[in-house]
Design an enzyme around this catalytic site. Structure first.
Site, PDB file in Angstrom:
ATOM      1  N   GLY A  12       0.829  -1.195   0.000  1.00 52.89           N
ATOM      2  CA  GLY A  12       0.000   0.000   0.000  1.00 52.89           C
ATOM      3  C   GLY A  12       0.864   1.245   0.000  1.00 52.89           C
ATOM      4  N   ALA A  13       0.217   2.382   0.189  1.00 51.49           N
ATOM      5  CA  ALA A  13       0.932   3.650   0.195  1.00 51.49           C
ATOM      6  C   ALA A  13       1.859   3.736   1.406  1.00 51.49           C
ATOM      7  CB  ALA A  13      -0.066   4.799   0.226  1.00 51.49           C
ATOM      8  N   GLU A  14       1.448   3.060   2.474  1.00 54.70           N
ATOM      9  CA  GLU A  14       2.144   3.235   3.747  1.00 54.70           C
ATOM     10  C   GLU A  14       2.864   1.993   4.237  1.00 54.70           C
ATOM     11  OE1 GLU A  14       1.021   4.569   7.839  1.00 54.70           O
ATOM     12  OE2 GLU A  14      -0.634   5.382   6.676  1.00 54.70           O
ATOM     13  N   ALA A  15       2.369   0.834   3.800  1.00 52.43           N
ATOM     14  CA  ALA A  15       2.888  -0.394   4.398  1.00 52.43           C
ATOM     15  C   ALA A  15       2.949  -1.546   3.401  1.00 52.43           C
ATOM     16  CB  ALA A  15       1.997  -0.794   5.570  1.00 52.43           C
ATOM     17  N   LYS A  16       3.800  -2.503   3.745  1.00 56.60           N
ATOM     18  CA  LYS A  16       3.844  -3.765   2.995  1.00 56.60           C
ATOM     19  C   LYS A  16       3.176  -4.819   3.857  1.00 56.60           C
ATOM     20  CE  LYS A  16       8.003  -3.023   0.260  1.00 56.60           C
ATOM     21  NZ  LYS A  16       9.433  -3.360   0.105  1.00 56.60           N
ATOM     22  N   LYS A  26       0.874 -19.359  11.056  1.00 53.18           N
ATOM     23  CA  LYS A  26       0.668 -18.531   9.866  1.00 53.18           C
ATOM     24  C   LYS A  26       0.189 -17.154  10.304  1.00 53.18           C
ATOM     25  CE  LYS A  26      -1.705 -18.921   5.408  1.00 53.18           C
ATOM     26  NZ  LYS A  26      -2.615 -19.757   4.599  1.00 53.18           N
ATOM     27  N   ASP A 123     -11.479   3.700   6.099  1.00 57.39           N
ATOM     28  CA  ASP A 123     -11.306   3.021   4.807  1.00 57.39           C
ATOM     29  C   ASP A 123     -12.284   1.844   4.750  1.00 57.39           C
ATOM     30  OD1 ASP A 123     -10.321   2.521   2.298  1.00 57.39           O
ATOM     31  OD2 ASP A 123      -8.439   1.628   2.966  1.00 57.39           O
TER      32      ASP A 123
END
Ligand SMILES: Nc1ncnc2c1ncn2[C@@H]1O[C@H](COP(=O)(O)OP(=O)(O)O)[C@@H](O)[C@H]1O
Ligand SMILES: [Mg+2]
Length: 206
Positions: A12-16, A26, A123
């Protein structure tokens, strides 16, 4: 800390967002990434603050019984959050095939609970909900914040309406009605609903 990143799921714009393993389990690993255009120190502080805020919100929501992933580990300095992997399907992919009336009503109910705690998701879309064993989990609280303002709550509703309308246009009218029905238990419903209508009007004449 003993974790392994296995697969990058989203950036995303801010995070992976990685699929990974933590203590043999998991998990989802969310790592806030550095923005090169920000000063290094400011950026570090910003990521630390955002990580702390997201952790607080997720913990609060779990406390009040809203289905969200459990936080298993976090590190503000590294700006990572390791959370429970929710097995299921994104609601955006299957809403039409399910009992969408009762599901949308349930979502409305949960959002009302969130708003009563002054938590704004910011969001709200069916892509940020996972359907798992009959439950709807909310995810992606990276932009969430705490606010008691009517405007912020009404904006959350407006964003969800837009998401339903574009992704689920076939069932939109009934689905949104059911959502509002569930949501109507929120404190200050009339004020929030009126403001929501104002926001809709503003959008139309922009
Ligand atoms: N706790 C979780 N359990 C299972 N899948 C998840 C979880 N968190 C995120 N995902 C998956 O990763 C995707 C991206 O995560 P999300 O938090 O929505 O970030 P963004 O939309 O900003 O990329 C989600 O759409 C979902 O498929
Ligand atoms: Mg998302």
């Amino acid at each position: 800390m003993n974790y392994i990143k296995k697969e990058l799921l989203a950036e995303g714009a801010e995070a992976k967002i990685y699929l990974g393993e933590f203590n043999g389990r998991k998990v989802i690993i969310k790592e806030r990434i550095r923005k090169k255009y920000r000063h290094e120190k400011i950026d570090k502080n910003f990521r630390k603050y955002r990580t702390r805020r997201e952790v607080k919100i997720l913990k609060k929501l779990r406390e009040i019984g809203i289905p969200v992933p459990e936080i298993l580990y976090y590190d503000e300095k590294e700006s990572i959050i390791i959370m429970e992997y929710i097995k299921g399907k994104k609601l955006s992919e299957i809403l039409e095939k399910l009992d969408y009336i009762s599901i949308c009503k349930k979502i409305g109910n949960q959002v009302a609970k969130m708003h009563n705690e002054n938590i704004i998701h910011n969001d709200l879309t069916t892509s940020n909900m996972i359907y798992s064993e009959g439950k709807i989990y909310f995810i992606d609280f990276g932009l969430s914040f705490v606010s008691s303002r009517i405007e912020d709550k009404a904006t959350d509703i407006h964003l969800f309406k837009e998401a339903l309308q574009s992704k689920h246009w076939k069932i939109f009218v009934e689905a949104f009605r059911a959502f509002l029905d569930g949501y109507s238990v929120v404190k200050d419903f009339n004020k929030i609903y009126k403001r929501f209508l104002d926001i809709e009007k503003r959008g139309r004449y922009k």
